[in-house]
Design an enzyme around this catalytic site. Structure first.
Site, mmCIF file in Angstrom:
data_model
loop_
_atom_site.group_PDB
_atom_site.id
_atom_site.type_symbol
_atom_site.label_atom_id
_atom_site.label_comp_id
_atom_site.label_asym_id
_atom_site.label_seq_id
_atom_site.Cartn_x
_atom_site.Cartn_y
_atom_site.Cartn_z
ATOM 1 N N MET A 147 56.853 -10.154 21.437
ATOM 2 C CA MET A 147 56.099 -10.916 20.446
ATOM 3 C C MET A 147 56.243 -12.436 20.550
ATOM 4 S SD MET A 147 54.389 -8.917 18.615
ATOM 5 C CE MET A 147 54.077 -9.776 17.075
ATOM 6 N N HIS A 187 48.229 -7.144 26.833
ATOM 7 C CA HIS A 187 47.632 -7.692 25.607
ATOM 8 C C HIS A 187 46.501 -6.771 25.131
ATOM 9 C CE1 HIS A 187 45.776 -10.312 22.743
ATOM 10 N NE2 HIS A 187 44.662 -10.360 23.440
ATOM 11 N N ASN A 191 52.079 -9.520 31.167
ATOM 12 C CA ASN A 191 51.993 -9.147 29.757
ATOM 13 C C ASN A 191 50.895 -8.106 29.574
ATOM 14 O OD1 ASN A 191 52.323 -9.372 26.868
ATOM 15 N ND2 ASN A 191 50.491 -10.648 26.809
ATOM 16 N N ASN A 209 54.572 2.316 25.928
ATOM 17 C CA ASN A 209 54.284 1.782 27.270
ATOM 18 C C ASN A 209 55.536 1.782 28.141
ATOM 19 O OD1 ASN A 209 51.363 0.824 27.612
ATOM 20 N ND2 ASN A 209 51.890 0.174 25.532
ATOM 21 N N GLY A 249 57.268 1.764 21.707
ATOM 22 C CA GLY A 249 57.861 1.837 23.048
ATOM 23 C C GLY A 249 57.125 2.811 23.953
HETATM 24 C C1 GRF Z 1 50.768 -2.517 22.986
HETATM 25 O O1 GRF Z 1 49.599 -2.118 22.340
HETATM 26 C C2 GRF Z 1 50.569 -3.815 23.719
HETATM 27 O O2 GRF Z 1 49.235 -4.068 24.050
HETATM 28 C C3 GRF Z 1 51.021 -4.838 22.707
HETATM 29 O O3 GRF Z 1 52.092 -4.220 22.031
HETATM 30 C C4 GRF Z 1 51.881 -2.814 21.985
HETATM 31 C C5 GRF Z 1 53.150 -2.115 22.310
HETATM 32 O O4 GRF Z 1 53.013 -0.724 22.110
HETATM 33 N N1 GRF Z 1 51.388 -6.076 23.340
HETATM 34 P P1 GRF Z 1 54.115 0.311 22.543
HETATM 35 O O5 GRF Z 1 55.400 -0.143 21.872
HETATM 36 O O6 GRF Z 1 54.240 0.264 24.023
HETATM 37 O O7 GRF Z 1 53.661 1.641 22.044
#
Ligand code: GRF
Length: 216
Positions: free
Chosen positions: A95, A114, A112, A16, A14
């Site tokens: 996902m 990625h 998204n 991000n 989490g």
């Molecule tokens: C990120 O690396 C993103 O690119 C991928 O899932 C990950 C999520 O990471 N889609 P976080 O939960 O935000 O640390």
């Protein structure tokens, strides 16, 4: 204020989402109005609760158990999200691949993050700062994508913020970020650096998109 919904799962930590929550302190024209996880045990849910953001768990496994189709899940999720009237939906650690069943509710409003470098045109490869080319690692997520970067011998790892279309990990590019692969890098060390870059590009993308007029 643009209304932002963040969709996530238990694949990451989490971080991000946290970067987006923290961005509120520097001020921008957006506000996270809900965090939805497809898994009950997502760290992002704890982070959202800590920040007093409403959370929802929308577990596809429950639909499968009842023999309900994916289209029903997407339809129900879209309707649930509609209650929050989001201007922008951010997939950060989400996902599941969306079909138009979901996307038609929010045309061009879903982005998204990625962990691969998506080219501008399909069939091409993104050119890295040293002139070599990157794989998009479409379909790979989290540590699997980083493992693939190391296995490929690619000189940089990178992530892309893009508009979500029906094609997996493909759509108009909003922003990319790259970090150099250093000698001796492990999945952990490289992913840690890439995550920092992800936080930068995601926050910047969301801030920019929040300055645009609300789509009709
Ligand atoms: C990120 O690396 C993103 O690119 C991928 O899932 C990950 C999520 O990471 N889609 P976080 O939960 O935000 O640390």
């Amino acid at each position: 204020m643009r209304r932002i919904a963040v969709l996530t799962s238990n694949i990451g930590t989490g971080s991000n989402l946290q970067a987006l929550i923290d961005a509120a302190t520097t001020g921008y024209n957006g506000q996270i109005v809900c965090v939805v996880s497809s898994k009950p045990d997502a760290k992002a849910l704890e982070r959202a609760k800590e920040a007093d953001i409403p959370t929802e768990i929308f577990d596809y496994a429950e639909y499968r158990k009842k023999g309900q189709p994916r289209s029903r899940y997407e339809e129900d999720l879209a309707r649930k999200l509609q209650r929050y009237s989001p201007d922008l939906i951010v997939l950060a650690g989400w996902m599941l691949v969306f079909s138009k069943t979901f996307l038609r509710y929010f045309p061009w409003r879903v982005i998204n993050l990625h962990p691969g470098l998506i080219p501008d045109k399909q069939g091409e490869q993104f050119k890295l700062p040293d002139g070599s080319y990157a794989d998009d690692f479409a379909g790979l997520s989290g540590e699997n994508a980083i493992q693939a970067v190391l296995a490929s011998g690619q000189t940089y790892a990178g992530s892309t913020v893009h508009v979500v279309t029906e094609q997996v990990d493909w759509g108009p590019i909003v922003e990319r970020g790259v970090v150099k692969v250093e000698p001796g890098d492990t999945v952990e060390s490289l992913y840690e650096r890439l995550k920092e870059k992800e936080h930068e590009i995601l926050v910047h993308s969301v801030k920019e998109l929040c300055t645009e007029p609300t789509p009709a």
